[in-house]
Design a protein around this motif. Sequence first.
Motif, short mmCIF file in Angstrom:
data_model
loop_
_atom_site.label_atom_id
_atom_site.label_comp_id
_atom_site.label_asym_id
_atom_site.label_seq_id
_atom_site.Cartn_x
_atom_site.Cartn_y
_atom_site.Cartn_z
N SER A 1 57.20 27.76 40.33
CA SER A 1 56.52 26.53 40.77
C SER A 1 56.86 25.38 39.83
O SER A 1 57.44 25.57 38.77
N PHE B 1 53.24 29.89 25.32
CA PHE B 1 52.29 30.64 24.49
C PHE B 1 52.91 31.25 23.25
O PHE B 1 54.11 31.52 23.21
N VAL C 1 56.95 38.95 34.24
CA VAL C 1 57.27 37.53 33.96
C VAL C 1 58.57 37.59 33.17
O VAL C 1 58.57 37.87 31.98
N ALA D 1 57.69 31.92 36.30
CA ALA D 1 56.95 30.67 36.09
C ALA D 1 57.59 29.76 35.04
O ALA D 1 57.39 28.56 35.07
N TYR D 2 58.33 30.36 34.10
CA TYR D 2 58.85 29.57 32.97
C TYR D 2 60.39 29.56 32.92
O TYR D 2 60.98 29.47 31.84
N ASN E 1 54.25 35.19 29.51
CA ASN E 1 52.88 34.83 29.12
C ASN E 1 52.20 36.14 28.71
O ASN E 1 52.03 37.01 29.54
N ASP F 1 57.62 37.02 38.54
CA ASP F 1 57.00 35.70 38.46
C ASP F 1 57.75 34.85 37.41
O ASP F 1 57.46 34.91 36.22
N TYR G 1 49.91 38.26 31.81
CA TYR G 1 49.19 37.09 32.35
C TYR G 1 47.86 37.55 32.93
O TYR G 1 47.84 38.33 33.88
N SER H 1 54.44 23.66 38.56
CA SER H 1 53.16 23.36 37.90
C SER H 1 53.35 22.83 36.48
O SER H 1 52.59 21.97 36.04
N LYS H 2 54.33 23.36 35.77
CA LYS H 2 54.58 22.88 34.41
C LYS H 2 55.90 22.12 34.32
O LYS H 2 56.58 22.11 33.30
N MET I 1 51.39 34.73 45.40
CA MET I 1 51.20 36.12 44.94
C MET I 1 49.99 36.72 45.66
O MET I 1 50.02 37.86 46.12
N ALA J 1 50.43 26.14 44.35
CA ALA J 1 50.23 27.21 43.37
C ALA J 1 51.02 28.47 43.71
O ALA J 1 50.82 29.05 44.78
N SER J 2 51.89 28.88 42.81
CA SER J 2 52.60 30.14 43.06
C SER J 2 51.62 31.32 43.04
O SER J 2 51.86 32.34 43.68
N LEU J 3 50.50 31.15 42.33
CA LEU J 3 49.49 32.21 42.32
C LEU J 3 48.98 32.48 43.74
O LEU J 3 48.70 33.62 44.11
N1 PLP Z 1 52.51 32.67 36.37
C1 PLP Z 1 52.40 32.66 35.05
C2 PLP Z 1 53.10 33.69 34.24
C3 PLP Z 1 51.61 31.69 34.42
O1 PLP Z 1 51.50 31.68 33.08
C4 PLP Z 1 50.96 30.71 35.20
C5 PLP Z 1 50.09 29.69 34.58
O2 PLP Z 1 49.73 29.76 33.45
C6 PLP Z 1 51.11 30.78 36.59
C7 PLP Z 1 51.89 31.75 37.14
C8 PLP Z 1 50.40 29.80 37.49
O3 PLP Z 1 51.34 29.23 38.31
P1 PLP Z 1 50.90 28.23 39.48
O4 PLP Z 1 50.32 27.03 38.86
O5 PLP Z 1 52.19 27.98 40.19
O6 PLP Z 1 49.92 28.97 40.34
#
Ligand code: PLP
Length: 423
Positions: free
Chosen positions: A251, A346, A181, A217-218, A186, A215, A137, A253-254, A104, A99-101
């Motif tokens: 990450s 989103f 982001v 993420a996308y 998000n 971040d 987010y 994750s998606k 953070m 998890a990148s979260l």
């Molecule tokens: N950062 C953003 C902007 C997200 O929207 C999300 C998931 O919705 C995450 C991080 C979560 O990332 P990870 O699954 O790597 O913790």
Amino acid sequence: MSLVALSPDALSAFLADQRASYEALRSAGLSLDITRGKPAPEQLDLSAELLSLPGEDFRSADGVDTRNYGGLQGLPELRAIFAELLGLPVEQLLAADNASLALMHDTLSFALLHGTPDSPEPWSAGEVAFLCPSPGYDRHFALAEHLGVRLIPIDLHADGPDLAQVREHVADPAVKGIWIVPTYANPTGGVVSEAVAAELAALDTAAPDFRIYWDNAYAVHHLTDERVKTADIVGLCAASGHPNRPLVFASTSKITFAGAGVSFLGGSTENLDWYLSHVGFRTIGPDKVNQLRHARYLRDAEGVLALMERHRAILAPKFEVVLRALSDRLGPHEVATWTEPKGGYFVSLDVTDGTASRVVELAKDAGLALTPAGSSFPYKNDPDDRNIRIAPSFPSLPDLEQAMDVLTTCVLLAAAEKLADGS
Ligand code: PLP
């Protein structure tokens, strides 16, 4: 016709129609959920092959037995793939757990407890505030709040945060960071422009240890043929004399499995050494077997982009359903505006001011779960009570059609109630 232009009689008739449609939907006993940006099962199936890797051969490219302890930086072959995608030198990118979260959380906790390489003292020695471009987010805001950081809302435009507001706040030395982001944000789907990124990199901040939590993420989660490129925040900050300012997160994750992927931390070597010096007390090393599995399955940057095309084939039709419903059902009545993202997970919907909470409540009673109104704002406080985040990825197409029928009916009903009420 615009709802505000209706005569009192026409408005009453419209309200009665919407109430009837709503009651019909409510009695259908639906159970739908568009709350969170979770990948759909078909998306997770795309990477099913990961489950049988790495097979008998558990050694990494440099001969390391991935089953054993060690290797805090993560496997070089996996870092190389994502360094290319994120536009960073491989030495400036670490690979970690799922998890990148968590990265953070850890970097913020380390800064609070020990300070950063540029801090005269631990952040927790004084007040700490973060700038929160909103809507944003929800977990960024919740994480910072949980760690005692004060949240400062900042307006978010299509090309990034409002720079005048940012400049005003960074004159306060308590302001230690900003959440960004950069690509397909998000929930708005916005992309930070080169110009805004350059300004953030060059900002004159009162705090010598100001950090951009970038971040990404996308980064590769495109929904159109246009592969939007993320600004090179690490290069821009270094060129502006602030090499330690950005912390880059990403990450898989998606990309592969939301709950069993790999995360990445990028930035200056000084920042990465700082992170490693603290994280070494928390763990002896990340899950290198999973990292090897990912390197073997994804192969190279092109392999990741090809997989993302397969995600797009599943996701893009879902976004089309959402956008079509919004424009067909809400467009003519001029009661809402929404974003049309070129990527990410989103759609951000702004309904008539003062009605978002009512829409969410109506939807819940009709069997549709939406993210609580205000979630995308610091302290869950949407000052205009108008923003709703739509996450189209998880439901099937027929469920999503139904969910949008409920959502648009609730938006129209709440807007008509408000107008009829005269408030
Ligand atoms: N950062 C953003 C902007 C997200 O929207 C999300 C998931 O919705 C995450 C991080 C979560 O990332 P990870 O699954 O790597 O913790």
